[in-house]
Each structure stands twice: as C-alpha cells, then as structure tokens.
Design a protein around this motif. Structure first.
Motif, PDB file in Angstrom:
ATOM      1  N   LEU A 236      -1.941  -0.837   3.599  1.00 17.46           N
ATOM      2  CA  LEU A 236      -1.374  -1.321   2.345  1.00 17.46           C
ATOM      3  C   LEU A 236      -2.483  -1.985   1.555  1.00 17.46           C
ATOM      4  CD1 LEU A 236       1.995  -2.807   3.660  1.00 17.46           C
ATOM      5  CD2 LEU A 236       1.562  -0.534   2.718  1.00 17.46           C
ATOM      6  N   GLU A 237      -2.850  -1.372   0.450  1.00 18.48           N
ATOM      7  CA  GLU A 237      -4.011  -1.793  -0.337  1.00 18.48           C
ATOM      8  C   GLU A 237      -3.551  -2.359  -1.670  1.00 18.48           C
ATOM      9  OE1 GLU A 237      -7.375   0.706  -2.607  1.00 18.48           O
ATOM     10  OE2 GLU A 237      -7.286   1.022  -0.438  1.00 18.48           O
ATOM     11  N   ALA A 238      -4.142  -3.463  -2.073  1.00 21.89           N
ATOM     12  CA  ALA A 238      -3.790  -4.084  -3.347  1.00 21.89           C
ATOM     13  C   ALA A 238      -3.905  -3.077  -4.482  1.00 21.89           C
ATOM     14  CB  ALA A 238      -4.693  -5.286  -3.611  1.00 21.89           C
ATOM     15  N   GLY A 239      -2.834  -3.021  -5.307  1.00 20.51           N
ATOM     16  CA  GLY A 239      -2.821  -2.119  -6.441  1.00 20.51           C
ATOM     17  C   GLY A 239      -2.454  -0.696  -6.106  1.00 20.51           C
ATOM     18  N   SER A 240      -2.096  -0.421  -4.843  1.00 25.21           N
ATOM     19  CA  SER A 240      -1.793   0.958  -4.443  1.00 25.21           C
ATOM     20  C   SER A 240      -0.440   1.017  -3.732  1.00 25.21           C
ATOM     21  CB  SER A 240      -2.882   1.508  -3.525  1.00 25.21           C
ATOM     22  OG  SER A 240      -4.134   1.525  -4.172  1.00 25.21           O
ATOM     23  N   GLU A 241       0.017   2.239  -3.512  1.00 29.92           N
ATOM     24  CA  GLU A 241       1.258   2.493  -2.785  1.00 29.92           C
ATOM     25  C   GLU A 241       0.913   3.154  -1.461  1.00 29.92           C
ATOM     26  OE1 GLU A 241       5.493   3.781  -4.466  1.00 29.92           O
ATOM     27  OE2 GLU A 241       4.140   5.495  -4.281  1.00 29.92           O
ATOM     28  N   GLY A 242       1.556   2.733  -0.400  1.00 31.62           N
ATOM     29  CA  GLY A 242       1.261   3.291   0.904  1.00 31.62           C
ATOM     30  C   GLY A 242       2.477   3.290   1.805  1.00 31.62           C
ATOM     31  N   SER A 301      -5.631 -10.709   0.067  1.00 30.02           N
ATOM     32  CA  SER A 301      -5.768 -10.016   1.353  1.00 30.02           C
ATOM     33  C   SER A 301      -5.507 -10.993   2.495  1.00 30.02           C
ATOM     34  CB  SER A 301      -7.177  -9.417   1.474  1.00 30.02           C
ATOM     35  OG  SER A 301      -7.321  -8.782   2.727  1.00 30.02           O
ATOM     36  N   LYS A 302      -4.377 -10.835   3.180  1.00 30.21           N
ATOM     37  CA  LYS A 302      -4.002 -11.695   4.304  1.00 30.21           C
ATOM     38  C   LYS A 302      -2.810 -11.075   5.022  1.00 30.21           C
ATOM     39  CE  LYS A 302      -0.701 -14.683   1.916  1.00 30.21           C
ATOM     40  NZ  LYS A 302      -0.266 -16.071   1.639  1.00 30.21           N
ATOM     41  N   GLN A 328       5.170  -8.091  10.863  1.00 28.70           N
ATOM     42  CA  GLN A 328       3.878  -8.675  10.513  1.00 28.70           C
ATOM     43  C   GLN A 328       2.937  -7.555  10.053  1.00 28.70           C
ATOM     44  OE1 GLN A 328       3.360 -11.935  10.449  1.00 28.70           O
ATOM     45  NE2 GLN A 328       5.295 -12.514  11.431  1.00 28.70           N
ATOM     46  N   THR A 329       2.448  -7.668   8.810  1.00 28.93           N
ATOM     47  CA  THR A 329       1.544  -6.660   8.279  1.00 28.93           C
ATOM     48  C   THR A 329       0.460  -7.332   7.445  1.00 28.93           C
ATOM     49  OG1 THR A 329       1.420  -4.558   7.090  1.00 28.93           O
ATOM     50  CG2 THR A 329       2.857  -6.252   6.166  1.00 28.93           C
ATOM     51  N   GLU A 330      -0.564  -6.553   7.075  1.00 26.09           N
ATOM     52  CA  GLU A 330      -1.727  -7.091   6.363  1.00 26.09           C
ATOM     53  C   GLU A 330      -2.004  -6.254   5.123  1.00 26.09           C
ATOM     54  OE1 GLU A 330      -6.482  -8.068   7.196  1.00 26.09           O
ATOM     55  OE2 GLU A 330      -5.307  -6.849   8.591  1.00 26.09           O
ATOM     56  N   THR A 331      -2.368  -6.917   4.021  1.00 27.75           N
ATOM     57  CA  THR A 331      -2.809  -6.199   2.831  1.00 27.75           C
ATOM     58  C   THR A 331      -4.327  -6.173   2.788  1.00 27.75           C
ATOM     59  OG1 THR A 331      -2.771  -8.204   1.459  1.00 27.75           O
ATOM     60  CG2 THR A 331      -0.753  -6.902   1.553  1.00 27.75           C
ATOM     61  N   LEU A 332      -4.864  -5.101   2.233  1.00 26.18           N
ATOM     62  CA  LEU A 332      -6.311  -4.912   2.139  1.00 26.18           C
ATOM     63  C   LEU A 332      -6.764  -5.021   0.691  1.00 26.18           C
ATOM     64  CD1 LEU A 332      -6.588  -1.821   4.521  1.00 26.18           C
ATOM     65  CD2 LEU A 332      -6.954  -4.229   5.110  1.00 26.18           C
ATOM     66  N   PRO A 333      -8.008  -5.389   0.475  1.00 24.88           N
ATOM     67  CA  PRO A 333      -8.535  -5.409  -0.909  1.00 24.88           C
ATOM     68  C   PRO A 333      -8.529  -4.011  -1.510  1.00 24.88           C
ATOM     69  CG  PRO A 333      -9.964  -6.626   0.587  1.00 24.88           C
ATOM     70  CD  PRO A 333      -8.991  -5.881   1.441  1.00 24.88           C
ATOM     71  N   ALA A 334      -8.457  -3.946  -2.822  1.00 23.93           N
ATOM     72  CA  ALA A 334      -8.458  -2.657  -3.510  1.00 23.93           C
ATOM     73  C   ALA A 334      -9.711  -1.866  -3.151  1.00 23.93           C
ATOM     74  CB  ALA A 334      -8.377  -2.865  -5.024  1.00 23.93           C
ATOM     75  N   GLY A 335      -9.537  -0.583  -2.776  1.00 23.65           N
ATOM     76  CA  GLY A 335     -10.651   0.295  -2.459  1.00 23.65           C
ATOM     77  C   GLY A 335     -11.174   0.188  -1.050  1.00 23.65           C
ATOM     78  N   SER A 336     -10.679  -0.773  -0.259  1.00 28.78           N
ATOM     79  CA  SER A 336     -11.238  -0.983   1.081  1.00 28.78           C
ATOM     80  C   SER A 336     -10.756   0.037   2.093  1.00 28.78           C
ATOM     81  CB  SER A 336     -10.889  -2.390   1.587  1.00 28.78           C
ATOM     82  OG  SER A 336      -9.480  -2.523   1.699  1.00 28.78           O
TER      83      SER A 336
END
Length: 372
Positions: A236-242, A301-302, A328-336
């Motif tokens: 799950l990336e910031a600004g994206s759909e997953g 991102s956390k 419990q899940t984690e978001t990633l920075p955009a493009g990572s």
C-alpha cells in the motif's frame, strides 16, 4: 475456637442467632457436601438437670440455579439461585427412663419436644459462591438469605455477579456454593411448678450450633467460533491504489459458513470495496480475504490498524457477528514499491522494440533500392 464457643453459649428464649453472628466464624470453617456442625460438645455452662430428649436431624438447604447456565466468552451475568430448606427430624430418643414422672416433669417433657421440633430451621443463612479457576470470576461477596423454616424457600433468589473470561475455553465450570447457618442444637427447660396456667418460672435455654453445606453450581461456556489474523500481505503506497490480502483463522470450537468480512476504512485509507467473502471455515482452518484500498497521497509511512468484523452463520443457523479483529498493515512512501521503475523499464523496452523495427525497415528499404 474461643469465638466459636462464645457463639454456642446458652441464650435466653427472647434472643436469636442472626447472620451477623455467623459472619464472625464462617470464613474459617471447612465446608462439607452434607450438613455438618461445628463444636457439638456440650458447653460447661449448659448444665441440664434433666435432658429429656436427644433429637436427630437438622436443616438441609438445597440450591437451584434459576434460568440458563450457558454463556459466551466475555459475558458478565447475574446468577439467580433459589434456596430451599428440606430439613427433617430423622429420629429422637428419650433420656428419661422413669415411668413415674411427676406432672411437672411430664409438662416439661412436652414443652421440650415442642422446642426440639425447631431444630430443622436454618437461621441467618449466608451464601458464598467460589470459583476454582480464573476463567470464571465471581464478583459478588457473601450474600445473606435470611432464615428458612423446613419446607420454605427464599422469596427472592440469592444473586451473584460473575464474569466469563474472553479467553475461556469452551466447557463446564463448577462453582462451589458454600452455605452457613445457625440452627438449634439442643434445648434446656426448667421450671418450679406446673399449674393450670402452665409451668411457673419456666426458663428455656437454647444451644445453637453452626451448620455448613456445600453444593456445586455449574456454568457452561458455549462452543463458538473465534477469529484472528494470521497473515497480511500487500503493498500500500501513498497516493496509489493496491490490494490488501488478509488470512483469517478460525481459532474457536465451532465451524462457520457463509462468512463475510467487512473492514472499516479510515484515514489514510479509502475504498469502495470493503467486503470480502470467506465462505465456510472449520475450527483450525483459514480463509483469505482481498480488499482494494486507496492510500491518501499525504499518508505518513508507518503501521496502521484496520478494524474488521466477520458476519457468519453458526451451526444452529443463526446469524452471528464476531468481535472486532484488527488488521496490522504498513503504508509505503510514494514510489518506494518499485512500480514507477517498472513503468520506466516498460517504456524503454517499447522504445527499443520500435527502434529495432525502424532499423529493420530501413535495411529492407535499402536492399530493395539496391536491387533496382
């Protein structure tokens, strides 16, 4: 045992034994399944000139749980317990073998027998409910139930609050109901003379003992399904759909069918697809749910916790909803996640293919012109 002996002192007929007296000693007494008594030795100050009868029997207090005794994990309920005194006089023997009793002695004997019949009364009943394990906790202390004559039952039930642990395994849990009460152990009667009006200067001494009984009251923790998350995958990336893939395990004792899980998406997540079908899950089995989530572009991102609930049909065909199960899940920075690089590589590959085609076409056209 000094306090206990004081409790047994001879009292005047106008005095009674109350529950408050019993509370002085009941905490230190052992408890038996059948009625037993404490310290039946005749007190030294209870000195009969003539003890006409020895009576056998006494109170017999039984307990009955009113209502259902089956509960679910995490329940906090009140147990209503009815008490009934079924005590009987089982026999007696005369301690006076004289056949030439005087009128006074005969009158005293008759009076004594009248008082001896009160032996079956349970006076100042105190009930204590005890749990032998941590899975069922008794939250109420000792309860007073009053006095019960033989054949009587409590007008209002004795109530105890209990709490069933959320982690309690399914099964039967015995609770020990301990009952303490006073009862009349023996009677002393004396008088100066017998007249048409009765015995003159009659004195009545009552010796009370403490009776004790124990009875099991069982409660049952029902079989039921329970769920936990055993695996979470997805980027799950910031600004994206997953896609978020969540594996649920049925950790309970009961199988479920037609199970559907629903999530509660909160910032930074949003979704138009908050449900996933799990189907039938037997105890110990797993099923995977898939959710499509969009992450806000401003998401930090956390680690995040997403609440989910599972609606299912139990073995009785009843619709049930589980407790909240956290994902419990984690978001990633955009493009990572590398998805941007993948697109770049794809563009390069396309350009290389187009270039190769262009070179091939050019060579082909050059060859044709040479042939001419």
């Amino acid at each position: 045992m000094t306090d206990l002996r004081d409790l047994m002192k001879v009292i005047n007929i106008k005095r009674i034994v109350t529950a408050s007296l019993l509370m002085m000693v009941l905490m230190s007494l052992p408890v038996q399944a059948e009625m037993t008594t404490v310290n039946l030795e005749l007190p030294e100050y209870f000195n009969f000139d003539d003890n006409y009868y020895t009576v056998f029997g006494g109170p017999d207090v039984s307990a009955t749980l009113i209502g259902d005794n089956e509960f679910s994990r995490g329940d906090e309920v009140t147990l209503n317990i009815n008490l009934m005194n079924k005590g009987v006089i089982t026999g007696f023997e005369s301690d006076d073998e004289a056949d030439d009793s005087s009128d006074l002695e005969q009158k005293i004997q008759q009076t004594e027998m009248g008082y001896e019949s009160q032996r079956t009364t349970a006076i100042g009943i105190v009930a204590i409910l005890v749990s032998e394990g941590p899975d069922v906790r008794v939250k109420s202390g000792p309860q007073e139930a009053g006095t019960l004559v033989s054949g009587e039952q409590t007008e209002d039930p004795v109530m105890f609050n209990i709490e069933v642990s959320k982690n309690a395994p399914a099964g039967e849990y015995p609770l020990s109901l301990q009952l303490y009460y006073g009862y009349q152990e023996n009677v002393q009667i004396d008088g100066d003379n017998e007249t048409d009006l009765g015995i003159t200067n009659m004195e009545v001494g009552l010796w009370y003992a403490v009776g004790q009984q124990m009875q099991n009251i069982s409660v049952i923790v029902e079989d039921e399904a329970d769920f936990e998350v055993v695996n979470v995958t997805g980027e799950l990336e910031a600004g994206s759909e997953g896609l978020l893939r969540v594996v649920y395990k049925n950790t309970g004792e009961e199988a479920v069918k037609d199970a559907t899980v629903r999530i509660s998406a909160a910032d930074p997540f949003s979704t138009t697809d908050d449900q996933s079908f799990l189907g039938s899950i037997a105890p110990g089995e797993t099923a995977e749910a898939v959710f499509k989530l969009k992450v806000d572009e401003t998401a930090v991102s956390k680690n995040y916790a997403i609440n989910s609930e599972i609606k299912y049909e139990d073995t009785d065909g009843h619709s049930q909803i589980s407790d909240t199960v956290k994902i419990q899940t984690e978001t990633l920075p955009a493009g990572s996640s590398g998805s941007g690089m993948g697109k770049y590589i794809g563009i390069v590959v396309v350009l290389l293919i187009l270039g190769a085609v262009f070179v091939g076409v050019k060579k082909y056209m050059g060859k044709k012109e040479g042939d001419k």
